[in-house]
Design a protein around this motif. Structure first.
Motif, PDB file in Angstrom:
ATOM      1  N   ALA A 172       0.895  -1.145   0.034  1.00 41.38           N
ATOM      2  CA  ALA A 172      -0.103  -0.070   0.254  1.00 41.38           C
ATOM      3  C   ALA A 172       0.997   1.440  -0.100  1.00 41.38           C
ATOM      4  N   ILE A 173       1.949   1.333   0.884  1.00 44.67           N
ATOM      5  CA  ILE A 173       2.925   2.458   0.861  1.00 44.67           C
ATOM      6  C   ILE A 173       3.534   2.583  -0.570  1.00 44.67           C
ATOM      7  N   LYS A 174       3.875   1.621  -1.060  1.00 40.43           N
ATOM      8  CA  LYS A 174       4.956   1.291  -2.455  1.00 40.43           C
ATOM      9  C   LYS A 174       3.785   2.104  -3.425  1.00 40.43           C
ATOM     10  N   SER A 175       2.610   1.585  -3.224  1.00 41.37           N
ATOM     11  CA  SER A 175       1.524   2.337  -4.426  1.00 41.37           C
ATOM     12  C   SER A 175       1.623   3.676  -4.348  1.00 41.37           C
ATOM     13  N   THR A 176       1.467   4.184  -3.303  1.00 40.12           N
ATOM     14  CA  THR A 176       1.317   5.705  -2.808  1.00 40.12           C
ATOM     15  C   THR A 176       2.704   6.304  -3.437  1.00 40.12           C
ATOM     16  N   ILE A 177       3.813   5.740  -3.490  1.00 35.41           N
ATOM     17  CA  ILE A 177       4.868   6.445  -3.816  1.00 35.41           C
ATOM     18  C   ILE A 177       5.093   5.934  -5.153  1.00 35.41           C
ATOM     19  N   THR A 178       4.620   5.090  -5.844  1.00 32.86           N
ATOM     20  CA  THR A 178       4.888   4.774  -7.049  1.00 32.86           C
ATOM     21  C   THR A 178       4.124   5.922  -7.817  1.00 32.86           C
ATOM     22  N   ASP A 179       2.799   6.006  -7.426  1.00 37.67           N
ATOM     23  CA  ASP A 179       1.890   6.933  -8.056  1.00 37.67           C
ATOM     24  C   ASP A 179       2.417   8.378  -7.795  1.00 37.67           C
ATOM     25  N   CYS A 180       2.832   8.872  -6.828  1.00 41.14           N
ATOM     26  CA  CYS A 180       3.386   9.990  -6.867  1.00 41.14           C
ATOM     27  C   CYS A 180       4.085  10.939  -8.031  1.00 41.14           C
ATOM     28  N   GLY A 181       3.405  12.054  -8.051  1.00 41.97           N
ATOM     29  CA  GLY A 181       3.636  12.646  -9.142  1.00 41.97           C
ATOM     30  C   GLY A 181       2.945  12.610 -10.477  1.00 41.97           C
ATOM     31  N   ALA A 182       2.119  11.791 -10.556  1.00 39.21           N
ATOM     32  CA  ALA A 182       0.962  11.665 -11.311  1.00 39.21           C
ATOM     33  C   ALA A 182       0.215  12.549 -11.475  1.00 39.21           C
ATOM     34  N   SER A 183      -0.271  13.285 -12.500  1.00 34.51           N
ATOM     35  CA  SER A 183      -1.197  14.284 -12.673  1.00 34.51           C
ATOM     36  C   SER A 183      -2.519  13.820 -12.150  1.00 34.51           C
ATOM     37  N   THR A 184      -3.390  14.753 -11.131  1.00 42.72           N
ATOM     38  CA  THR A 184      -4.335  14.700 -10.905  1.00 42.72           C
ATOM     39  C   THR A 184      -5.566  15.548 -11.716  1.00 42.72           C
ATOM     40  N   GLU A 185      -5.153  15.895 -13.057  1.00 44.45           N
ATOM     41  CA  GLU A 185      -6.111  16.858 -13.430  1.00 44.45           C
ATOM     42  C   GLU A 185      -6.629  15.985 -14.636  1.00 44.45           C
ATOM     43  N   ASN A 186      -7.854  16.153 -15.032  1.00 47.00           N
ATOM     44  CA  ASN A 186      -8.550  15.522 -16.005  1.00 47.00           C
ATOM     45  C   ASN A 186      -8.362  14.008 -16.076  1.00 47.00           C
ATOM     46  N   THR A 187      -8.242  13.337 -14.942  1.00 48.10           N
ATOM     47  CA  THR A 187      -8.390  11.836 -15.140  1.00 48.10           C
ATOM     48  C   THR A 187      -9.490  11.035 -14.535  1.00 48.10           C
ATOM     49  N   ILE A 188      -9.397   9.992 -15.037  1.00 45.05           N
ATOM     50  CA  ILE A 188     -10.608   9.135 -14.543  1.00 45.05           C
ATOM     51  C   ILE A 188      -9.972   7.814 -14.467  1.00 45.05           C
ATOM     52  N   LYS A 189     -10.562   7.057 -13.096  1.00 44.34           N
ATOM     53  CA  LYS A 189     -10.231   5.958 -12.965  1.00 44.34           C
ATOM     54  C   LYS A 189     -11.076   4.823 -12.386  1.00 44.34           C
ATOM     55  N   ILE A 190     -11.231   3.655 -12.718  1.00 42.64           N
ATOM     56  CA  ILE A 190     -12.034   2.676 -11.723  1.00 42.64           C
ATOM     57  C   ILE A 190     -11.049   1.994 -11.008  1.00 42.64           C
ATOM     58  N   LEU A 191     -11.366   2.279  -9.738  1.00 43.72           N
ATOM     59  CA  LEU A 191     -10.361   2.038  -8.503  1.00 43.72           C
ATOM     60  C   LEU A 191     -10.692   0.325  -8.269  1.00 43.72           C
ATOM     61  N   SER A 192     -11.956  -0.086  -8.305  1.00 42.26           N
ATOM     62  CA  SER A 192     -12.088  -1.349  -8.018  1.00 42.26           C
ATOM     63  C   SER A 192     -13.734  -1.854  -8.301  1.00 42.26           C
ATOM     64  N   ILE A 193     -13.699  -2.932  -8.563  1.00 38.24           N
ATOM     65  CA  ILE A 193     -15.333  -3.516  -8.456  1.00 38.24           C
ATOM     66  C   ILE A 193     -15.443  -4.656  -7.685  1.00 38.24           C
ATOM     67  N   ARG A 194     -16.440  -4.398  -6.619  1.00 39.50           N
ATOM     68  CA  ARG A 194     -16.544  -5.440  -5.470  1.00 39.50           C
ATOM     69  C   ARG A 194     -18.183  -5.830  -5.157  1.00 39.50           C
ATOM     70  N   PRO A 195     -18.535  -7.241  -4.855  1.00 38.53           N
ATOM     71  CA  PRO A 195     -17.699  -8.320  -5.349  1.00 38.53           C
ATOM     72  C   PRO A 195     -17.230  -8.586  -6.568  1.00 38.53           C
ATOM     73  N   ASN A 196     -16.065  -9.096  -7.014  1.00 42.04           N
ATOM     74  CA  ASN A 196     -15.780  -9.562  -8.363  1.00 42.04           C
ATOM     75  C   ASN A 196     -14.713 -10.896  -8.256  1.00 42.04           C
ATOM     76  N   PRO A 197     -15.306 -12.036  -8.784  1.00 42.58           N
ATOM     77  CA  PRO A 197     -16.592 -12.087  -9.151  1.00 42.58           C
ATOM     78  C   PRO A 197     -17.563 -12.005  -8.277  1.00 42.58           C
ATOM     79  N   GLY A 198     -18.782 -11.638  -9.123  1.00 40.89           N
ATOM     80  CA  GLY A 198     -20.015 -11.536  -8.312  1.00 40.89           C
ATOM     81  C   GLY A 198     -21.083 -12.405  -8.635  1.00 40.89           C
ATOM     82  N   ASP A 199     -22.412 -12.239  -8.253  1.00 37.10           N
ATOM     83  CA  ASP A 199     -23.497 -13.302  -8.525  1.00 37.10           C
ATOM     84  C   ASP A 199     -24.731 -12.319  -8.536  1.00 37.10           C
ATOM     85  N   ASP A 200     -25.808 -12.680  -8.219  1.00 34.45           N
ATOM     86  CA  ASP A 200     -26.923 -12.097  -8.587  1.00 34.45           C
ATOM     87  C   ASP A 200     -27.048 -10.847  -7.623  1.00 34.45           C
TER      88      ASP A 200
END
Length: 393
Positions: free
Chosen positions: A291-319
């Motif tokens: 988790a900490i490495k992820s924040t450091i790796t992403d550091c400096g990435a532009s936060t302007e005009n960005t879109i992200k799908i962070l997660s889908i839960r549950p995945n796999p899903g059911d009805d």
């Protein structure tokens, strides 16, 4: 929590309200609370905390002082632990959370001159076999805290039951700002007496085998979900210390968004765990370093005009409905989701309104979709991002 706040491994990391004078019966800092120099006891209406092992051990996991030549180290070596105790009834629990919320609001309103910059709460307790539907005011507090940027963590019951079926409070609360945690042992398997639930228990964390602080400057093994939860709470606090301006760019303007970002990084970087698969939301175990490495790796990435799908839960899903967690920075007037089958046929379109953007997720209705692989695409203007979602048979 009830805690030995003079413990040699904790005393340096206990939060102090320096604007309050000890035991003078006056609200010196005008925050609405009297004699809350060392946190607040909602029962005694001051800072007289009962000294018990449980709270001391929980605090040690979050923030026992590191590199001091004694005892153990917490997830955070340098942190401030706000003590809030005396919550024996639901009304007390709500009051305890209100104190935390008031102190975070005061910090914001005074630009840090008063109050406290709280980022996470930990509740290694609750009510067994109770459901969120019967405790709406309690559950509502997690949304109120989250709106101000505070994530809350709660422990699953120390009983091998599905909380979805048998109940538990507060882990059955559905707030996106509440992280419910179960216990894995030293073999990285869910403990035999730990609660679970595909709808309510989000993630696992180490419990059995943990050595932490105890009363009288001692140390002990502290098993159970009460031990697992503060590992996640400590991870939240540690991530807020990341030296990355971009990661915390929205902290002032949209603290809830940052809280959701922290939550989702913890979930996405956690380690898949077979013993948690199909009995928890993520099927994963906390991995703090990732988790900490992820924040450091992403550091400096532009936060302007960005879109992200962070997660889908549950995945796999059911009805059951799934939640698609996302981020859209800037204008959302052209943002929407499309759901495609594996053959490219469009199955659904979901508008991203301001309420969804604030919550950080949209609900994907699965009942009308056949089992199979689907592509979930988020569009905003000329930008798009796609993630795979599987509906199981």
């Amino acid at each position: 929590m009830c805690i030995r706040d003079s413990h040699q491994d904790l005393v340096q990391n206990i939060w102090i309200n320096h604007l309050e004078i000890d035991n003078d019966g006056i609200d010196n800092d005008l925050n609405g609370y009297i004699d809350d120099r060392r946190g607040y006891n909602v029962s005694t209406q001051d800072d007289a905390h009962q000294q018990l092992t449980h709270g001391t051990s929980v605090a040690g996991i979050v923030g026992a002082k590191g590199n001091n030549g004694v005892g153990v180290s917490g997830v955070n070596w340098n942190v401030k632990l706000m003590l809030v105790s005396g919550a024996d009834f639901e009304s007390d629990v709500i009051e305890a959370y209100q104190y935390i919320l008031d102190m975070r609001n005061l910090y914001t309103q005074t630009d840090g001159a008063k109050g406290a910059f709280v980022v996470a709460t930990n509740l290694s307790g609750g009510i067994d076999r109770a459901f969120a539907a019967d405790h709406p005011l309690w559950c509502e507090m997690y949304d109120k805290l989250g709106d101000k940027g505070i994530l809350s963590v709660a422990a699953a019951p120390n009983e091998s039951i599905s909380v979805d079926v048998d109940g538990d409070m507060p882990t059955t609360c559905s707030s996106p700002y509440l992280m419910a945690v179960t216990n894995v042992d030293i073999t990285d398997e869910i403990a035999g007496n730990a609660g679970y639930g595909t709808e309510s228990i989000d993630i696992g964390a180490p419990g059995h085998g943990t050595i932490t602080a105890a009363l009288n400057n001692l140390y002990k093994e502290f098993p159970g979900t009460s031990s697992a939860a503060p590992h996640v709470t400590g991870a939240v606090a540690l991530m807020y210390s990341t030296p990355c301006e971009a990661f915390l760019a929205d902290l002032e303007s949209d603290p809830a968004k940052v809280a959701r970002r922290v939550r989702d990084i913890i979930y996405t970087t956690a380690t898949p765990n077979n013993s948690l698969d199909e009995i928890t939301v993520t099927g994963k175990r906390l991995q703090v370093d990732a988790a900490i490495k992820s924040t450091i790796t992403d550091c400096g990435a532009s936060t302007e005009n960005t879109i992200k799908i962070l997660s889908i839960r549950p995945n796999p899903g059911d009805d059951q409905d799934a939640k698609v967690y996302f981020e859209v920075t800037g204008d959302i007037t052209e943002a929407y989701f499309e759901i495609f089958g594996s053959n490219g046929a469009k199955k659904a379109e979901i508008e991203v309104d301001y309420e969804a953007a604030e919550l950080g997720y949209i609900t994907l209705s699965a009942k009308d979709l056949l089992p199979g692989v689907y592509m979930v695409t988020l569009r905003n203007g000329d930008k798009k991002v796609t993630r795979k979602w599987v509906k199981a048979i």
